[in-house]
Design an enzyme around this catalytic site. Structure first.
Site, PDB file in Angstrom:
ATOM      1  N   HIS A 166      45.815   9.937 -29.592  1.00 13.55           N
ATOM      2  CA  HIS A 166      44.720  10.524 -28.669  1.00 13.55           C
ATOM      3  C   HIS A 166      45.347  10.494 -27.413  1.00 13.55           C
ATOM      4  CE1 HIS A 166      40.842   9.561 -26.914  1.00 13.55           C
ATOM      5  NE2 HIS A 166      40.367  11.043 -27.804  1.00 13.55           N
ATOM      6  N   HIS A 189      39.087   8.887 -36.397  1.00 12.21           N
ATOM      7  CA  HIS A 189      38.665   9.988 -37.908  1.00 12.21           C
ATOM      8  C   HIS A 189      38.794   9.865 -39.146  1.00 12.21           C
ATOM      9  CE1 HIS A 189      38.206  12.583 -34.668  1.00 12.21           C
ATOM     10  NE2 HIS A 189      39.603  12.036 -34.237  1.00 12.21           N
TER      11      HIS A 189
END
Ligand SMILES: *Cc1c(COP(=O)(O)O)cnc(C)c1O
Length: 386
Positions: free
Chosen positions: A132, A209
């Site tokens: 990310h 996540h």
């Protein structure tokens, strides 16, 4: 003065890359944009907790007229530390069975702050190619040596470690657990085994996540793969499945003490409101009880992924409730997403630079408050578009 910026914006428009804040109205798991009501296929609310009115009411009912503060008014190092912070940190350390936990205002803060605090010129960071943006920004701030390995290519990572272990005081290996744009998983047990071959290698894992979604008690992929105790820096966020805001790290006490002393986004930013931390704590304590939601989401995701495989004759797209449908071409991806929106599914096209060139995709994300018939109808829709 503004001409420069306007030109840049015009060129973004010309390249079809101009971004705007959408005007959305939320109705549970549906989203209304203009007059169109669509099933939200782009949410991170994996457990469906964000839409749960009963939970909100139950949370508020704990308090009569003594509500928790709506602001902390200060950084935690000054006057912004409240007992509820320590309570959530203690709850988390105990649930994870580790020495300590430390809370942050967001996952972005956590990743830019921890990496830049822990790394110096004698540090090498080796990151998975697909981590990310917040981790990339943290690495840039650290101004340390930096390398990337091909996504989930641990043989190559091992080669990089062997080649560089002697030359640096420490190496930090950085990965996500469930990858945000691909929905596939890291092999954390393998990464742990790998880092154990080197006395100066630490493992940094971002479970944004996976927290809430995976593991017997919802503690993430590290719980599922039985390696919570061996991950040096285990980061996660509260803004996704946990339906709140903020982030945490699970680590040894020394690392926590070091971050309290050195981590700039922790030291120089007002702490989250106690009200918000109380809501996070309320939901975190419920995590072990949400097995029905996790089981349903796992079954629903498996069903949907198999549907994508069957319709498009593609390899299995992912291993989680994040299911990419990779079309490759930008224009085709945008057109397909719009067509699905017309059919009542709020799907968004993901294009470079968010994902590598030539891998434009629609990123479907499923949530535990969706039903099998809804997923079936979406699959029918995709079949007609194919
Ligand atoms: C969303 C996300 C973050 C950022 O977390 P915020 O709390 O939204 O700032 C960090 N890492 C990953 C992998 C993410 O998906």
């Amino acid at each position: 003065m503004l001409g420069h910026y306007q030109q840049k914006l015009d060129s973004l428009k010309a390249q079809n890359q101009f971004r705007q804040l959408p005007k959305l109205i939320h109705q549970g798991r549906f989203i209304q944009r203009e007059d169109k009501i669509m099933l939200n296929m782009s949410s991170n609310d994996y457990l469906g907790l964000a839409n749960n009115q009963e939970l909100r009411v139950a949370f508020l009912q704990q308090y009569q007229d003594q509500l928790p503060e709506f602001t902390s008014s200060s950084s935690r190092l000054l006057t912004g530390s409240f007992p509820i912070y320590e309570q959530l940190e203690a709850d988390m350390a105990s649930a994870f069975g580790r020495e300590s936990a430390l809370l942050f205002n967001s996952g972005y803060h956590a990743n830019i702050g921890i990496l830049s605090a822990l790394a110096n010129k004698q540090t090498l960071i080796i990151a998975d190619k697909l981590v990310h943006a917040s981790m990339i920004d943290g690495i840039r701030l650290a101004q340390c040596e930096f390398m990337r390995f091909r996504h989930n290519d641990y043989a190559y990572l091992e080669y990089l470690l062997q080649k560089n272990a002697q030359a640096f005081e420490r190496i930090i290996v950085v990965t996500e657990s469930v990858f945000s744009m691909d929905g596939d998983c890291a092999d954390l047990a393998r990464l742990v085994a790998l880092k154990k071959q080197f006395p100066n290698v630490m493992l940094y894992v971002d479970e944004a996540h996976a927290i809430g979604v995976l593991g017997e008690n919802g503690l993430g992929l590290a719980e599922q793969q039985h390696c919570i105790g061996q991950i040096d820096i285990l980061v996660g966020t509260f803004g996704k499945a946990l339906a709140s805001m903020g982030a945490y790290v699970i680590c040894d006490q020394t690392i926590k003490d070091y971050l309290v002393n050195k981590m700039r986004p922790l030291i120089f930013s007002t702490a989250l409101p106690p009200f918000n931390i109380a809501w996070t704590d309320f939901l975190f304590r419920k995590l072990p009880l949400l097995k029905v939601e996790r089981t349903h989401l796992t079954a629903l995701s498996q069903y949907f992924r198999q549907g994508i495989v069957d319709i498009f004759n593609l390899p299995m797209p992912s291993q989680s409730c994040i299911v990419p449908y990779i079309l490759g071409d930008n224009e085709l991806t945008v057109r397909t997403a719009l067509a699905l929106q017309q059919q009542g599914y709020y799907c968004l096209p993901i294009r470079p630079p968010t994902v590598p060139k030539g891998t434009s995709r629609i990123r479907f994300s499923l949530t535990a408050d969706m039903q099998f018939d809804e997923v079936d109808q979406l699959l029918n829709c995709l079949r007609e578009l194919a």
